[in-house]
Design an enzyme around this catalytic site. Structure first.
Site, PDB file in Angstrom:
ATOM      1  N   ASP A  55       0.641  -1.516  -0.017  1.00 14.44           N
ATOM      2  CA  ASP A  55       0.067  -0.115   0.585  1.00 14.44           C
ATOM      3  C   ASP A  55       0.568   1.235   0.016  1.00 14.44           C
ATOM      4  O   ASP A  55       0.905   2.566  -1.140  1.00 14.44           O
ATOM      5  CB  ASP A  55      -0.926   0.213   1.449  1.00 14.44           C
ATOM      6  CG  ASP A  55      -1.610  -1.046   1.251  1.00 14.44           C
ATOM      7  OD1 ASP A  55      -1.235  -2.380   0.424  1.00 14.44           O
ATOM      8  OD2 ASP A  55      -2.732  -0.828   2.367  1.00 14.44           O
ATOM      9  N   GLU A 107       1.820 -10.234  10.916  1.00 14.14           N
ATOM     10  CA  GLU A 107       2.172  -9.272  10.391  1.00 14.14           C
ATOM     11  C   GLU A 107       3.844  -9.339   9.060  1.00 14.14           C
ATOM     12  O   GLU A 107       4.197  -9.604   7.642  1.00 14.14           O
ATOM     13  CB  GLU A 107       0.901  -8.408  10.055  1.00 14.14           C
ATOM     14  CG  GLU A 107       1.422  -8.083   8.323  1.00 14.14           C
ATOM     15  CD  GLU A 107       0.185  -6.413   8.583  1.00 14.14           C
ATOM     16  OE1 GLU A 107      -0.539  -6.504   7.742  1.00 14.14           O
ATOM     17  OE2 GLU A 107      -0.180  -5.971   9.603  1.00 14.14           O
TER      18      GLU A 107
END
Length: 410
Positions: free
Chosen positions: A157, A381
C-alpha cells in the site's frame, strides 16, 4: 506446543468455513493473495481445505475475469472501507480492484502436493484462472508491463515507490471517515493519514466510474507500472502453462502472455538506479526507489546487468530478510508497513526465485533469517529488518502458512 502446531492453529483459528481471514479484527474478510498463501499452508496438512480456499475466492470472480482483492462474505462494522464505500453492487459484495496474481504459482504447489486429489479440482478451476490472467493482460498491460490503478492493487500500500503517483491524487474532497486499522495496530506501523485520504479518494473515483476498467485506466489520477506485479504475473503465466499441460489444456495463451511481459521489462529498468523501478505512467517518471518488488525478478527468471550486485547491497544493510524498501533510500521506515519492514511471505516468493536461479547460499540465508524472526517473534504480519521486532497484526495467516510451507522446513 511446537511452532508447526502453533502455525496450524493460526490457520484453523482464522478459518471462517471455506475461506480464511488474514487476522482477526484487523482484516476480517477474505483477501485475494492472502488466500493463495493460506492454501499453500493448508496443503501441508489438509489438501482438501487448500483447494476449498481458492475455490471460495474464485466464486467471487467478476464476469470480466477480475478476481477482487477483498470478498466481503459477511458484514463486519469493524473494518473500513467496507462494501458500502466500494459500491460494486456484487453478490457477495467485493472491492473494485484486484491484487497480485500469485494464485497460479501457489495453486501449482497445492496441486503438486497431491496430484491425484487435485486433478479434477484443477480442471474446474483452470478456466477461471485463465480468465483472470486474461483480465490482467486486457485491462492492466496497456503500456506493456503491469499497471496498477490503486496502491492497494499492488498489495504494498504505502511503498515509497508510489509516492510520485499519489502526489497526483487530490484528496481534499474525501470527507470525514473513521479508520479502523489504527485501532488494532500501533498507528506508527500503518500508512499515514495523507496516504489514507488519497487511498479513499481513488476508491471514490472508481465508484464514480461504475468500476469501468477502461475509464479508470484512461482517467484515474493514479496509474503506475509495478515491477512486483509484473514479475508475479510473468511467473504466474508460466505456472499456468504448466498446469494447463497437466490437465490436457493448450498452454499457448499464458506462455505468450509471459513472453510479452518479459519483452516489455526494459520499460521499467532504471539505469540510474541499476534496478527495476516503479514508473508513473501519467508523467513517465521513475520513482527512483529500490523496493522489494525488484527482488522478484528472480521469481520471474529475469536478469539485468548490475542488478544482482545492487540488490545484494540492499539486503546486506539489514539482518532479517529483504527490506520492503532500500534503507538508504528516501522514505525508509523500518517499522511502517511497506516502507521498510521485512515480510515473510515476500521473502518466500523471492526465495523461490533464488532457488531456481541456483543461488543456494542466498536461498538458505533468506530462509534462516525468516525462520529466526518467526521463532523469536511469532506469527506477526511483518518485522523490523534490523532487530527483528514483530510489527503489525499478530496470529497472521500468511506468516503461519509460510512457516509450514517453507521457513520452518530447514
Amino acid at each position: 506446543m511446537d511452532l508447526d502446531d502453533q502455525a496450524r492453529r493460526v490457520l484453523t483459528g482464522n478459518d471462517q468455513g471455506g475461506y480464511t481471514i488474514p487476522a482477526a479484527g484487523l482484516y476480517p474478510y477474505q483477501w485475494n493473495w492472502d488466500s493463495a498463501f493460506a492454501a499453500w499452508g493448508f496443503s501441508t496438512f489438509d489438501v482438501d481445505r487448500a483447494w476449498t480456499e481458492v475455490e471460495t475466492l474464485f466464486s467471487a470472480q467478476w464476469e470480466n475475469g477480475a478476481v477482487p482483492h477483498i470478498v466481503f462474505h459477511r458484514p463486519d462494522p469493524g473494518y473500513f472501507p467496507g462494501p458500502e464505500v466500494w459500491g460494486t453492487h456484487r453478490t457477495p459484495p467485493t472491492s473494485g480492484i484486484s491484487q497480485p496474481p500469485v494464485a497460479a504459482t501457489l495453486i501449482r504447489k497445492v496441486y503438486e502436493a497431491d496430484p491425484d486429489a487435485g486433478q479434477a479440482r484443477l480442471a474446474a478451476l483452470y478456466p477461471k484462472l485463465l480468465a483472470w490472467h486474461r483480465w490482467w493482460r486486457t485491462h492492466r498491460c496497456h503500456s506493456g508491463v503491469v499497471a496498477i490503478t490503486h496502491p492497494w492493487e499492488s498489495g504494498r500500500d504505502n511503498c515509497p515507490g508510489w509516492d510520485i503517483g499519489l502526489a497526483n491524487v487530490d484528496a481534499s474532497g474525501v470527507g470525514a471517515y473513521t479508520r479502523m486499522d489504527t485501532q488494532h495496530v500501533d498507528p506508527s506501523m500503518r500508512p499515514g493519514k495523507l496516504d489514507y485520504d488519497r487511498y479513499v479518494a481513488i476508491v471514490q473515483f472508481g465508484r464514480e466510474c461504475g468500476w469501468d476498467q477502461d475509464e479508470i485506466v484512461a482517467r484515474s489520477p493514479f496509474l503506475m507500472a509495478d515491477p512486483a506485479t509484473t514479475f508475479i504475473l510473468i511467473r504466474a503465466n508460466r505456472d499456468l502453462a504448466v498446469l494447463a499441460r497437466r490437465i490436457g489444456e493448450d498452454p499457448a495463451d499464458p506462455e505468450h502472455w509471459a513472453d510479452e511481459l518479459e519483452a516489455a521489462l526494459p520499460e521499467i529498468w532504471n539505469e540510474d538506479l541499476r534496478s527495476y523501478d516503479a514508473r508513473d505512467l501519467r508523467s513517465g517518471r521513475f520513482a527512483n526507489t529500490l523496493a522489494c518488488g525488484a527482488f522478484l525478478a528472480w521469481l520471474a527468471g529475469s536478469r539485468a546487468p548490475g542488478m544482482e550486485e545492487r540488490l545484494m547491497g540492499v539486503w546486506n544493510r539489514v539482518r532479517y530478510g529483504i527490506p520492503s524498501s532500500d534503507p538508504s533510500g528516501p522514505g525508509f521506515d523500518a517499522r511502517r508497513y511497506w516502507r521498510g519492514p521485512s515480510w515473510p511471505f515476500m521473502n518466500a516468493l523471492i526465495a523461490i526465485g533464488l532457488h531456481e536461479a541456483g543461488r543456494m547460499d542466498e536461498y538458505e540465508r533468506l530462509r534462516r533469517e525468516t525462520a529466526a524472526v518467526i521463532t523469536r517473534g511469532g506469527f506477526h504480519e511483518y518485522f523490523d529488518p534490523y532487530d527483528g521486532t514483530p510489527c503489525g497484526g499478530s496470529d497472521f495467516t500468511w506468516t503461519a502458512a509460510i512457516w509450514l510451507a517453507w521457513a520452518g522446513r530447514g
